[in-house]
Scaffold this motif. Structure first.
Motif, PDB file in Angstrom:
ATOM      1  N   LYS A 177      33.107  12.681  -5.617  1.00  0.00           N
ATOM      2  CA  LYS A 177      33.303  11.815  -6.771  1.00  0.00           C
ATOM      3  C   LYS A 177      32.985  12.588  -8.033  1.00  0.00           C
ATOM      4  O   LYS A 177      32.079  13.381  -8.096  1.00  0.00           O
ATOM      5  CB  LYS A 177      32.403  10.583  -6.641  1.00  0.00           C
ATOM      6  CG  LYS A 177      32.537   9.601  -7.779  1.00  0.00           C
ATOM      7  CD  LYS A 177      31.860   8.306  -7.459  1.00  0.00           C
ATOM      8  CE  LYS A 177      30.375   8.394  -7.649  1.00  0.00           C
ATOM      9  NZ  LYS A 177      29.712   7.094  -7.580  1.00  0.00           N
ATOM     10  N   LYS A 178      33.778  12.336  -9.070  1.00  0.00           N
ATOM     11  CA  LYS A 178      33.520  12.975 -10.351  1.00  0.00           C
ATOM     12  C   LYS A 178      33.531  11.893 -11.415  1.00  0.00           C
ATOM     13  O   LYS A 178      34.439  11.085 -11.489  1.00  0.00           O
ATOM     14  CB  LYS A 178      34.582  14.025 -10.647  1.00  0.00           C
ATOM     15  CG  LYS A 178      34.296  14.798 -11.936  1.00  0.00           C
ATOM     16  CD  LYS A 178      35.258  15.951 -12.106  1.00  0.00           C
ATOM     17  CE  LYS A 178      34.929  16.747 -13.337  1.00  0.00           C
ATOM     18  NZ  LYS A 178      35.847  17.869 -13.534  1.00  0.00           N
ATOM     19  N   ILE A 179      32.502  11.878 -12.274  1.00  0.00           N
ATOM     20  CA  ILE A 179      32.379  10.850 -13.304  1.00  0.00           C
ATOM     21  C   ILE A 179      32.608  11.472 -14.663  1.00  0.00           C
ATOM     22  O   ILE A 179      32.101  12.545 -14.956  1.00  0.00           O
ATOM     23  CB  ILE A 179      30.982  10.210 -13.271  1.00  0.00           C
ATOM     24  CG1 ILE A 179      30.680   9.665 -11.867  1.00  0.00           C
ATOM     25  CG2 ILE A 179      30.854   9.131 -14.321  1.00  0.00           C
ATOM     26  CD1 ILE A 179      31.525   8.527 -11.471  1.00  0.00           C
TER      27      ILE A 179
ATOM     28  N   GLU B  17      53.871  17.431 -15.373  1.00  0.00           N
ATOM     29  CA  GLU B  17      52.676  18.113 -14.883  1.00  0.00           C
ATOM     30  C   GLU B  17      52.292  17.750 -13.454  1.00  0.00           C
ATOM     31  O   GLU B  17      51.634  18.528 -12.767  1.00  0.00           O
ATOM     32  CB  GLU B  17      51.485  17.802 -15.805  1.00  0.00           C
ATOM     33  CG  GLU B  17      51.690  18.209 -17.258  1.00  0.00           C
ATOM     34  CD  GLU B  17      51.840  19.705 -17.428  1.00  0.00           C
ATOM     35  OE1 GLU B  17      51.212  20.455 -16.641  1.00  0.00           O
ATOM     36  OE2 GLU B  17      52.584  20.132 -18.333  1.00  0.00           O
ATOM     37  N   VAL B  18      52.692  16.560 -13.014  1.00  0.00           N
ATOM     38  CA  VAL B  18      52.243  16.076 -11.703  1.00  0.00           C
ATOM     39  C   VAL B  18      53.413  15.700 -10.797  1.00  0.00           C
ATOM     40  O   VAL B  18      53.220  15.425  -9.621  1.00  0.00           O
ATOM     41  CB  VAL B  18      51.292  14.860 -11.865  1.00  0.00           C
ATOM     42  CG1 VAL B  18      50.476  14.644 -10.600  1.00  0.00           C
ATOM     43  CG2 VAL B  18      50.348  15.038 -13.051  1.00  0.00           C
TER      44      VAL B  18
ATOM     45  N   GLY C 194      41.467  13.772 -19.665  1.00  0.00           N
ATOM     46  CA  GLY C 194      41.721  14.049 -21.078  1.00  0.00           C
ATOM     47  C   GLY C 194      42.137  12.811 -21.835  1.00  0.00           C
ATOM     48  O   GLY C 194      41.679  12.568 -22.971  1.00  0.00           O
ATOM     49  N   TRP C 195      42.986  12.004 -21.250  1.00  0.00           N
ATOM     50  CA  TRP C 195      43.432  10.773 -21.910  1.00  0.00           C
ATOM     51  C   TRP C 195      42.298   9.762 -22.010  1.00  0.00           C
ATOM     52  O   TRP C 195      42.228   8.985 -22.973  1.00  0.00           O
ATOM     53  CB  TRP C 195      44.629  10.183 -21.172  1.00  0.00           C
ATOM     54  CG  TRP C 195      45.845  11.050 -21.272  1.00  0.00           C
ATOM     55  CD1 TRP C 195      46.168  11.892 -22.293  1.00  0.00           C
ATOM     56  CD2 TRP C 195      46.884  11.174 -20.295  1.00  0.00           C
ATOM     57  NE1 TRP C 195      47.359  12.532 -22.030  1.00  0.00           N
ATOM     58  CE2 TRP C 195      47.822  12.116 -20.807  1.00  0.00           C
ATOM     59  CE3 TRP C 195      47.139  10.607 -19.054  1.00  0.00           C
ATOM     60  CZ2 TRP C 195      48.974  12.483 -20.120  1.00  0.00           C
ATOM     61  CZ3 TRP C 195      48.288  10.967 -18.358  1.00  0.00           C
ATOM     62  CH2 TRP C 195      49.188  11.893 -18.888  1.00  0.00           C
ATOM     63  N   ALA C 196      41.399   9.746 -21.013  1.00  0.00           N
ATOM     64  CA  ALA C 196      40.240   8.854 -21.093  1.00  0.00           C
ATOM     65  C   ALA C 196      39.362   9.232 -22.284  1.00  0.00           C
ATOM     66  O   ALA C 196      38.891   8.365 -23.037  1.00  0.00           O
ATOM     67  CB  ALA C 196      39.440   8.913 -19.794  1.00  0.00           C
TER      68      ALA C 196
ATOM     69  N   GLN D  98      44.274  14.281 -12.252  1.00  0.00           N
ATOM     70  CA  GLN D  98      42.903  14.080 -12.717  1.00  0.00           C
ATOM     71  C   GLN D  98      42.666  14.785 -14.051  1.00  0.00           C
ATOM     72  O   GLN D  98      42.049  14.219 -14.965  1.00  0.00           O
ATOM     73  CB  GLN D  98      41.921  14.607 -11.669  1.00  0.00           C
ATOM     74  CG  GLN D  98      40.469  14.440 -12.063  1.00  0.00           C
ATOM     75  CD  GLN D  98      39.526  14.970 -10.993  1.00  0.00           C
ATOM     76  OE1 GLN D  98      39.914  15.188  -9.858  1.00  0.00           O
ATOM     77  NE2 GLN D  98      38.282  15.182 -11.364  1.00  0.00           N
ATOM     78  N   ARG D  99      43.163  16.001 -14.166  1.00  0.00           N
ATOM     79  CA  ARG D  99      42.993  16.755 -15.414  1.00  0.00           C
ATOM     80  C   ARG D  99      43.611  16.001 -16.591  1.00  0.00           C
ATOM     81  O   ARG D  99      43.002  15.883 -17.658  1.00  0.00           O
ATOM     82  CB  ARG D  99      43.642  18.132 -15.259  1.00  0.00           C
ATOM     83  CG  ARG D  99      43.683  18.952 -16.541  1.00  0.00           C
ATOM     84  CD  ARG D  99      44.275  20.330 -16.271  1.00  0.00           C
ATOM     85  NE  ARG D  99      45.547  20.253 -15.587  1.00  0.00           N
ATOM     86  CZ  ARG D  99      46.711  20.011 -16.181  1.00  0.00           C
ATOM     87  NH1 ARG D  99      46.750  19.782 -17.493  1.00  0.00           N
ATOM     88  NH2 ARG D  99      47.844  19.970 -15.492  1.00  0.00           N
TER      89      ARG D  99
END
Length: 442
Positions: free
Chosen positions: A2-4, A361-362, A52-54, A47-48
């Motif tokens: 998990k990454k926060i 990109e995805v 960034g958008w978050a 995720q990248r």
């Protein structure tokens, strides 16, 4: 794993430059503090972008904190229902339609807010998308939740799976990949027999292997080609046309370790080995998004002319049914306060306003009209193959018990492949258990 992500300090510094974002929402820094918890399946490239958008969204909306977590796609399907049961589910989440629909049917998802998207009503939301793309998450006539016309999800991606093929491995056995690629499942087996290599009973090189696990998407179309159905058109009968199911399971038994020993659920996922280009597998089943993953994993192979994409095979004499298409919808938790629901839809809309970035990109395809008609989409390698298969496909089966039925099918397939269970016995057990699930919904 998990990454926060929490980027509050940056948000405060940039608040003064906040701008209007997609969907008509403006900086709302005067709002009460809100924390949005978002769970999604892992994808390094996506995720990248989304992290960034978050950060950008929080800069525009300093009262919002976004905790962004990623989980393996095989784990999130269990984590989210468990979290709901504990009343600790995330604000925002996404899963494949057949896994998400049972939660929707239980009333655990909040309807999309047209206001949060900056549009007048649900009709305006639907107009943004290709025909029928929102139908699976729309309470069309009110029979689902008594909320006629309400929409309960926005699609992050539309997917269908075709066959990725390594041209070098075809040439090695004297086949022209452009002409001799398998059009039928019978040809798929015979070609795989020519390519396979073993060390004793252990397969060290596979011709093709299946997408094990998500059987409603990857395997049920084989049954449908033979005239079978998961559930009858009237929704009352499970496992229609047992002979079709028996024949499809007999194919899997012949494929597996107790048959010709061409592949098995126990081996590394075929799509992961294919990208390595290490003479491990010649063909696998995946979506357009796999191109971006291949590029990340092995850019040299991606940029070569040594791979191609071919249509989903059909049994000889079978119906022309391609791999099912499915959706990953972003959904919002109905258990959180209404003001948080609205903020969640604003953030989702902000993410989804980057449709071309997701594609570039995805290699994720949002089924928005403008994207599907764009030159960018048409320029993606083999996008024409995926679109042609989409024309001969239908949505994955979804219902209140869809994921439970998927797990019953999983048991049937893996029992015939890995043991002495006969297709007939497997189908009898499957039908009884699936019918009980359907009856309990009536």
């Amino acid at each position: 794993m998990k990454k926060i992500l929490s980027v509050v300090a940056v948000a405060c510094m940039l608040a003064s430059t906040a701008a209007v974002f997609a969907g008509g929402s403006k900086d709302s820094s005067a709002g009460k503090p809100i924390e949005l918890v978002m769970w999604t399946h892992e994808d390094v490239n996506r995720q990248r972008l989304e992290e960034g958008w978050a950060a950008e969204y929080m800069a525009q909306n300093p009262h919002v904190k976004i905790s962004y977590s990623v989980y393996p796609s095989t784990k999130i399907q269990d984590l989210i229902p468990t979290a709901y049961a504990a009343r600790n589910a995330p604000s925002i989440w996404n899963m494949e339609l057949q896994k998400a629909y049972p939660l929707l049917a239980q009333g655990l998802c909040a309807p999309v807010s047209p206001e949060a998207l900056g549009v007048k009503d649900e009709a305006a939301i639907k107009a943004m998308y290709a025909d029928k793309m929102l139908d699976p998450v729309t309470d069309t006539d009110g029979s689902l939740l008594g909320t006629k016309g309400k929409i309960y999800g926005l699609p992050l991606e539309l997917n269908n799976w075709c066959i990725y093929l390594n041209k070098k491995m075809f040439r090695e056995i004297g086949l022209d990949p452009e002409k001799d690629y398998p059009k039928t499942w019978e040809e798929m087996m015979s070609i795989s027999e020519k390519i396979v290599k073993r060390n004793g009973d252990i397969v060290v090189r596979r011709g093709f292997d299946f997408r094990y696990g998500d059987y409603l998407i990857s395997w049920v179309p084989m049954v449908e080609q033979l005239g079978g159905q998961v559930v009858s058109d009237d929704g009352k009968t499970a496992i229609v046309n047992e002979q079709a199911w028996i024949k499809a399971l007999a194919y899997m038994k012949e494929w597996g370790p107790v048959g010709k020993n061409l592949g098995s659920p126990t081996y590394t996922a075929a799509r992961k080995q294919f990208d390595n280009d290490r003479d491990e597998i010649a063909m696998h089943l995946s979506g357009l998004y796999q191109e971006a993953r291949m590029k990340t994993a092995n850019e040299e192979f991606y940029n070569s002319d040594d791979w191609m994409v071919i249509p989903y095979p059909v049994f000889e004499g079978g119906k022309d049914v391609a791999n099912c298409y499915y959706f990953q919808y972003y959904m919002v938790n109905s258990q959180i306060p209404e003001e948080e629901q609205k903020e969640a839809w604003k953030f989702i809309n902000f993410l989804l306003s980057h449709a071309e970035d997701y594609l570039r990109e995805v290699a994720l395809v949002q089924p928005r009209r403008e994207l599907l008609e764009s030159e960018l989409f048409k320029s993606m390698p083999y996008s024409d193959v995926f679109m042609a298969d989409l024309e001969r496909a239908h949505p994955v089966y979804y219902g209140a018990a869809s994921w439970q039925i998927n797990e019953l099918i999983k048991e049937a397939i893996e029992n015939v492949m890995m043991s002495n269970t006969t297709p007939e016995d497997a189908v009898a057990k499957l039908k009884t258990a699936a019918q009980e699930l359907i009856d309990n919904q009536m």
